[in-house]
Design a protein around this motif. Structure first.
Motif, PDB file in Angstrom:
ATOM      1  N   ILE A  48      46.818  66.347  40.732  1.00  0.00           N
ATOM      2  CA  ILE A  48      48.434  66.130  40.574  1.00  0.00           C
ATOM      3  C   ILE A  48      48.930  64.831  39.726  1.00  0.00           C
ATOM      4  O   ILE A  48      49.761  64.643  39.417  1.00  0.00           O
ATOM      5  CB  ILE A  48      49.240  66.462  41.578  1.00  0.00           C
ATOM      6  CG1 ILE A  48      48.704  65.774  42.820  1.00  0.00           C
ATOM      7  CG2 ILE A  48      49.145  67.849  42.132  1.00  0.00           C
ATOM      8  CD1 ILE A  48      49.786  65.318  44.061  1.00  0.00           C
ATOM      9  N   ASP A  49      47.672  64.025  39.659  1.00  0.00           N
ATOM     10  CA  ASP A  49      48.076  62.689  39.036  1.00  0.00           C
ATOM     11  C   ASP A  49      48.285  62.542  37.732  1.00  0.00           C
ATOM     12  O   ASP A  49      47.914  63.805  37.036  1.00  0.00           O
ATOM     13  CB  ASP A  49      47.049  61.662  39.380  1.00  0.00           C
ATOM     14  CG  ASP A  49      47.052  61.151  40.922  1.00  0.00           C
ATOM     15  OD1 ASP A  49      48.109  60.427  41.167  1.00  0.00           O
ATOM     16  OD2 ASP A  49      46.274  61.688  41.619  1.00  0.00           O
ATOM     17  N   ILE A  50      48.924  61.717  36.980  1.00  0.00           N
ATOM     18  CA  ILE A  50      49.026  61.807  35.644  1.00  0.00           C
ATOM     19  C   ILE A  50      47.583  61.728  34.816  1.00  0.00           C
ATOM     20  O   ILE A  50      46.571  60.766  35.326  1.00  0.00           O
ATOM     21  CB  ILE A  50      49.890  60.662  35.242  1.00  0.00           C
ATOM     22  CG1 ILE A  50      51.304  61.008  35.685  1.00  0.00           C
ATOM     23  CG2 ILE A  50      50.009  60.354  33.813  1.00  0.00           C
ATOM     24  CD1 ILE A  50      52.424  59.798  35.564  1.00  0.00           C
ATOM     25  N   LYS A  51      47.369  62.361  33.829  1.00  0.00           N
ATOM     26  CA  LYS A  51      46.001  62.302  33.183  1.00  0.00           C
ATOM     27  C   LYS A  51      46.178  60.954  32.453  1.00  0.00           C
ATOM     28  O   LYS A  51      46.863  60.623  31.904  1.00  0.00           O
ATOM     29  CB  LYS A  51      46.055  63.685  32.146  1.00  0.00           C
ATOM     30  CG  LYS A  51      46.090  64.584  33.024  1.00  0.00           C
ATOM     31  CD  LYS A  51      45.495  65.927  32.296  1.00  0.00           C
ATOM     32  CE  LYS A  51      45.428  67.131  32.976  1.00  0.00           C
ATOM     33  NZ  LYS A  51      44.716  68.377  32.384  1.00  0.00           N
ATOM     34  N   ASN A  52      44.691  60.439  32.382  1.00  0.00           N
ATOM     35  CA  ASN A  52      44.498  59.201  31.701  1.00  0.00           C
ATOM     36  C   ASN A  52      44.486  59.505  30.353  1.00  0.00           C
ATOM     37  O   ASN A  52      43.246  60.005  29.848  1.00  0.00           O
ATOM     38  CB  ASN A  52      43.189  58.713  32.433  1.00  0.00           C
ATOM     39  CG  ASN A  52      42.989  57.383  31.852  1.00  0.00           C
ATOM     40  OD1 ASN A  52      43.611  56.831  30.993  1.00  0.00           O
ATOM     41  ND2 ASN A  52      42.148  56.821  32.501  1.00  0.00           N
ATOM     42  N   HIS A  53      45.506  59.313  29.586  1.00  0.00           N
ATOM     43  CA  HIS A  53      45.501  59.621  28.122  1.00  0.00           C
ATOM     44  C   HIS A  53      44.957  58.301  27.285  1.00  0.00           C
ATOM     45  O   HIS A  53      45.144  57.182  27.547  1.00  0.00           O
ATOM     46  CB  HIS A  53      46.742  60.000  27.591  1.00  0.00           C
ATOM     47  CG  HIS A  53      47.039  60.199  26.096  1.00  0.00           C
ATOM     48  ND1 HIS A  53      46.235  61.504  25.535  1.00  0.00           N
ATOM     49  CD2 HIS A  53      47.209  59.452  24.921  1.00  0.00           C
ATOM     50  CE1 HIS A  53      46.347  61.075  24.089  1.00  0.00           C
ATOM     51  NE2 HIS A  53      46.952  60.191  23.932  1.00  0.00           N
ATOM     52  N   ARG A  54      44.370  58.642  26.297  1.00  0.00           N
ATOM     53  CA  ARG A  54      43.990  57.583  25.092  1.00  0.00           C
ATOM     54  C   ARG A  54      44.017  58.282  23.835  1.00  0.00           C
ATOM     55  O   ARG A  54      43.718  59.440  23.757  1.00  0.00           O
ATOM     56  CB  ARG A  54      42.245  57.204  25.237  1.00  0.00           C
ATOM     57  CG  ARG A  54      42.105  56.544  26.582  1.00  0.00           C
ATOM     58  CD  ARG A  54      41.911  55.077  26.361  1.00  0.00           C
ATOM     59  NE  ARG A  54      41.442  54.363  27.817  1.00  0.00           N
ATOM     60  CZ  ARG A  54      40.499  53.796  27.889  1.00  0.00           C
ATOM     61  NH1 ARG A  54      39.546  53.260  26.908  1.00  0.00           N
ATOM     62  NH2 ARG A  54      39.829  53.446  28.674  1.00  0.00           N
TER      63      ARG A  54
END
Ligand code: SF4
Ligand code: SF4
Ligand code: SF4
Ligand code: FES
Ligand code: FES
Lengths: 785, 160
Positions: A126-132
């Motif tokens: 449920i955490d925020i995805k790690n975006h790059r």
């Protein structure tokens, strides 16, 4: 290793001990899922998708790293295994973006397939995805980090397969990230192998990204039109306003002689077809300007003019220059057209290898030529001259991976420290330009050893090299155009003293070998038959001009004195490639058949817009002699295949085209399907189907298959299995004819490198952008260390 | 690129211990960093060449180890452990305290270049948690007051 017996899912399986379990399963027809495993790359054991249950082993085991042993009992699917794999997919999806609807890989993605099979679509994370953000590493390579599943296939194919080592892994654990060799960009061979091998859409190509979806394309297998190695490439095409547009190139089913491999040119350099300078309408010089005209007008003008010169001044006043990039059928037809219709032997092409001398040296032992596939399996290879990494990328791949996977011994003789020396077990460096001397030494001229000695390779080392070579069995001798004429004879003589040695003679363009084999010579008929030995052809075609014709240089030489009244240039740019003063041709009626306004087209009286090799059907012969199909993929309205243009010109010149192309002999009718628009290519496929069923369509004078029949019948060395060829397989042809000794100075190497490709390269935006991207980068190897 | 004679001597000796040159990469990086403070592009290029590796490989190894850095750090690199044993005994408070005292966050360096701060995983001093490592020296059983003393000590040492 000896075979062992194992049981997979209660099925008995026999395979050599030491085989990887995942491969043994494949052999038994059971697919074990995998991400990180890839055949012929080092083992990684990173993704744990291949977990299986092996009896007597405590935990689930990775099938990709386990070697089979006698009596092993394996289960590849069970609720436990399913759960384990589902767990792995779920972890991978934890940080995976949900962009399948726009991702290039969508529809061809291994992660999608696995998610579908194991149903781990529900995320508990449920955490925020790690975006790059996506990064552009080069004109070719883009990297979308969040999509990466860290299988490391890209890192391994670039290092182990390509020997470039441009990709690595930065950081560790969950923070691991694929990194390019120049921190924020790539400096590499731009082959796209990493993109092709990526199981997901993390690596994408500048040529294809966001253009279309896999299922919206039609896929056509054909042969690459760039270098002389003949990779099989699958072109993805779709409809476009101007015909059919090629949007992607890859090696989809890996069934070609190139297996996994394609270089940047075969994979991405098809964009020249749509260059805005492409000629799409015939041009006729009117009031000193090239002016658009109709096909009828242009063909009529050229046909009549050729006939007029022939009838009034004789065929010897007409010259014909053929192409290294037209099909065998077109080359054969062109020289037949010259000799039969124009009544001249003034036929030539830009020669990049001395094939006539090769034929003469082999003296009928055609079985001594090696195939491209054999280069990958030979126990030893001798490479003299050339720089395959740059000029024969597939050949370099075959050699490199043969050394890596089969421990082949590679001997390199080259005055330059070419990159393949890194794989060589013996590298001998003679003084600049003295490769031919090295051949003399090998052939037994003792005195040459001292002349060859350099600081890196003293005389004694040359003697050691010769000793080693003499003890090799099944050696393949590959040589560049440094070796010509009588040197070539010496080399073949030396090779003939070795047990089972075979040869590969390197030429430069996609069908250079075909141009030579099909007799684009003023003194040789197809199959390297001298004019006076052409009974076979005379019986078939009727009377032929007997006198030796002029070669390319001689034609230009007499042009200015009014000796050459007409010149027909097909798919060639002699003015751009060779040192010729255009003024010399100012009195000649010049017809150029090409795609682009080249230097030669600029001085033409008539320009006929030709289709390229991706827009027509026929065959190519690669530098080894492997014959392969060329299939129509793209189409540009307004252009015509060279084959059709030649036939139409013959007709316009008043020649009975049935004597040129043996078509319609059975007088049958058949529905050949559409040849334009959405279903373009159907006619070709239909023809292929008919052929495969023993039916001979050939209802049209424009059907290259009719000429292929004649080639098979008349050209020595071309008696191949037609059904194998039509099934998309390579068929080896041999060099049989008596050949001839020409002046070695007639050979002019093309000197293209990885990112250039003659005229095609000049009109490829992609290749040009790579060249720009690399500017300031020192030439030479794109690998450190 | 010039290193000290001691470095060169050690390097020669280490290389002779292994069958392949690349094996000495990690210790060599550490010794080089001790001398130059951080692993600059120049150092990376030099070591890659010496060990017959690509620069990319050297960078990949550096990025794997938190002790190695490609960016300048403070003269004193304060590494505060917040792993389980230290966490239970106030490691996070120590870290917070350092942040406030030094006025910088984790991964940052003070403007005078004296201190840099990092939150690290277990440094193997659990029995004396909470623990902090400054360069190669350990400081254990810490309290805020104790930490102040330590930082003061280094400040004095560094500005002398
Ligand atoms: S050479 Fe470049 S394009 Fe080819 S695999 Fe390596 S990184 Fe990818
Ligand atoms: S970029 Fe593609 S090939 Fe490379 S590690 Fe990631 S998923 Fe695998
Ligand atoms: S190696 Fe040659 S034939 Fe193969 S893709 Fe490259 S240019 Fe085309
Ligand atoms: S395929 Fe076996 S661990 Fe990845
Ligand atoms: S947890 Fe801090 S030293 Fe081990």
């Amino acid at each position: 290793m000896a075979d062992v017996n194992i049981t997979i899912d209660s099925k008995p399986v026999r395979a050599p001990g030491g085989t990887l379990l995942i491969e043994a399963c494949k052999k038994a027809g059971i697919e074990v899922p995998s991400f990180c495993y890839y055949p012929n790359l080092s083992l990684q054991g990173a993704c744990r998708m291949c977990l299986v249950k092996i009896e007597k082993m405590p935990k689930l085991q990775t099938a990709c790293t386990t070697m089979i042993t006698e009596g092993m009992t394996v289960t590849t699917d069970s609720p436990e295994i399913h759960q384990a794999r589902k767990g792995m997919v779920e972890l991978l999806l934890g940080n995976h973006p949900l962009d399948c609807p726009v991702c290039d890989a969508g529809g061809e993605c291994e992660l999608q397939d696995m998610t579908f099979s194991y149903g781990a679509a529900e995320s508990k994370f449920i955490d925020i995805k790690n975006h790059r953000d996506e990064q552009q590493w080069s004109p070719v390579v883009y990297f979308d980090r969040p999509r990466c599943i860290l299988c490391y296939r890209c890192v391994r194919i670039c290092g182990e397969g390509m020997d470039v080592w441009a990709l690595g892994v930065e950081n560790r654990g969950v923070n691991s990230i694929i990194a390019p060799n120049r921190q924020d960009h790539l400096e590499c061979e731009e082959c796209g192998m990493c993109i092709d091998i990526c199981p997901v859409g993390a690596l994408t190509s500048g040529a294809y990204r966001y253009k279309t979806r896999p299922w919206e394309m039609k896929h056509v297998d054909t042969t690459c039109t760039h270098c002389a190695d003949g990779c099989k490439t699958t072109l993805g095409v779709r409809r476009a306003p101007a015909g059919m547009e090629i949007v992607r190139g890859d090696n989809r089913d890996k069934s070609g002689i190139n297996g996994d491999f394609l270089c940047i040119k075969g994979r991405y350099a098809f964009d020249f077809a749509h260059h805005q300078q492409r000629i799409k309408q015939p041009l006729i010089r009117k009031n000193a300007r090239l002016t658009p005209a109709s096909w009828e007008e242009a063909l009529d003008l050229v046909g009549k003019r050729f006939a007029q010169v022939r009838d009034q001044e004789g065929g010897t006043r007409i010259g014909v220059i053929g192409s290294n990039r037209t099909t065998n059928e077109e080359n054969y037809l062109l020289q037949k057209f010259a000799r039969l219709v124009l009544k001249t032997n003034n036929v030539d092409h830009h020669r990049t290898a001395d094939f006539p001398a090769f034929a003469a040296a082999l003296a009928g032992r055609g079985d001594r030529t090696a195939t491209m596939r054999e280069v990958y399996h030979a126990s030893a290879i001798l490479l003299i001259g050339n720089d395959p990494t740059n000029r024969h990328p597939l050949l370099a791949w075959q050699i490199r991976n043969n050394v890596r996977l089969h421990r082949s011994r590679l001997y390199v003789i080259n005055s330059e420290p070419i990159k393949l020396r890194r794989q060589a077990s013996f590298f001998a460096q003679p003084p600049a330009g003295s490769e031919a001397r090295a051949v003399e030494f090998l052939a037994g001229e003792e005195g040459a050893a001292d002349a060859l000695a350099t600081s890196s390779t003293p005389a004694q080392r040359w003697r050691d090299l010769r000793e080693k070579l003499r003890s090799e069995q099944n050696l393949i001798i590959i040589f560049g155009s440094e070796i010509r004429g009588r040197d070539l004879e010496k080399l073949v003589k030396f090779g003939s003293t070795l047990a089972q040695a075979k040869f590969v003679c390197l030429s430069d363009y996609a069908n250079s070998r075909g141009a030579a084999d099909m007799g684009l010579y003023p003194d040789l008929l197809p199959g390297y038959l001298p004019l006076n030995q052409g009974t076979k052809f005379r019986d078939d075609w009727g009377e032929l001009p007997a006198a030796t014709g002029l070669d390319l240089g001689e034609m230009i030489g007499i042009a200015n004195e009014g000796g050459l009244r007409a010149l027909y240039v097909v798919g060639s740019n002699p003015l751009g490639r060779l040192p010729i003063d255009p003024f010399l041709l100012s009195k000649t009626f010049i017809v150029v058949q090409d795609m682009f306004p080249t230097e030669t087209a600029a001085i033409a009286d008539v320009v006929l817009p030709a289709a390229n090799a991706y827009e027509k059907s026929g065959t190519f012969t690669n530098t080894c002699g492997d014959l392969q199909l060329v299939r129509k993929a793209g189409e540009i309205t307004g252009t015509k295949p060279d084959f059709e243009i030649i036939v139409r010109l013959a007709s316009a010149a008043g020649f009975d085209i049935r004597k040129l192309v043996p078509f319609g002999k059975r007088g049958t009718h058949a529905d050949m399907g559409q040849s334009r628009g959405a279903q373009a290519g159907e006619a070709d496929r239909h023809a292929v189907w008919l052929e495969a069923h023993g039916l001979e369509p050939k209802l049209s004078p424009f059907d290259p298959m009719a000429i292929l029949d004649e080639i098979e019948r008349l050209v020595p060395g071309y008696e191949v299995s037609r059904s194998n060829l039509l099934a998309g397989n390579d068929q080896h042809t041999t060099v049989e004819g008596p050949g001839m000794w020409h002046d070695p100075a007639l050979i002019i190497p093309a000197r293209d490198d990885l990112f250039t490709s003659g005229t095609l390269g000049r009109y490829s935006r992609l290749l040009n952008s790579v060249i720009e991207h690399r500017q300031g980068v020192p030439a030479g190897e794109v690998v450190a260390g | 690129m010039k290193f000290s004679p001691q470095f060169e001597q050690r390097f020669e000796e280490m290389v002779s211990h292994y069958p392949t040159r690349r094996s000495v990469l990690v210790p060599t990086l550490l010794y080089a960093q001790d001398e130059t403070g951080y692993l600059s592009d120049e150092v990376i290029r030099e070591l890659a060449e010496r060990l017959e590796l690509t620069e990319l490989e050297v960078r990949n190894v550096i990025s794997y180890y938190s002790m190695l850095t490609t960016r300048p750090r403070g003269k004193y690199h304060v590494q505060v452990c917040t792993n389980i044993a230290c966490l239970l005994r106030g490691g996070e408070e120590i870290f917070e305290h350092c942040r406030q005292t030094l006025g910088i966050g984790g991964g940052e360096t003070t403007s005078d270049g004296l201190f840099s701060l990092a939150e690290v995983e277990c440094i193997g001093a659990c029995s004396w948690a909470p623990a902090v490592q400054v360069n190669y020296d350990f400081h254990e059983n810490l309290t805020r007051e104790e930490m102040d003393k330590i930082l003061g000590h280094y400040k004095k040492k560094g500005t002398q």
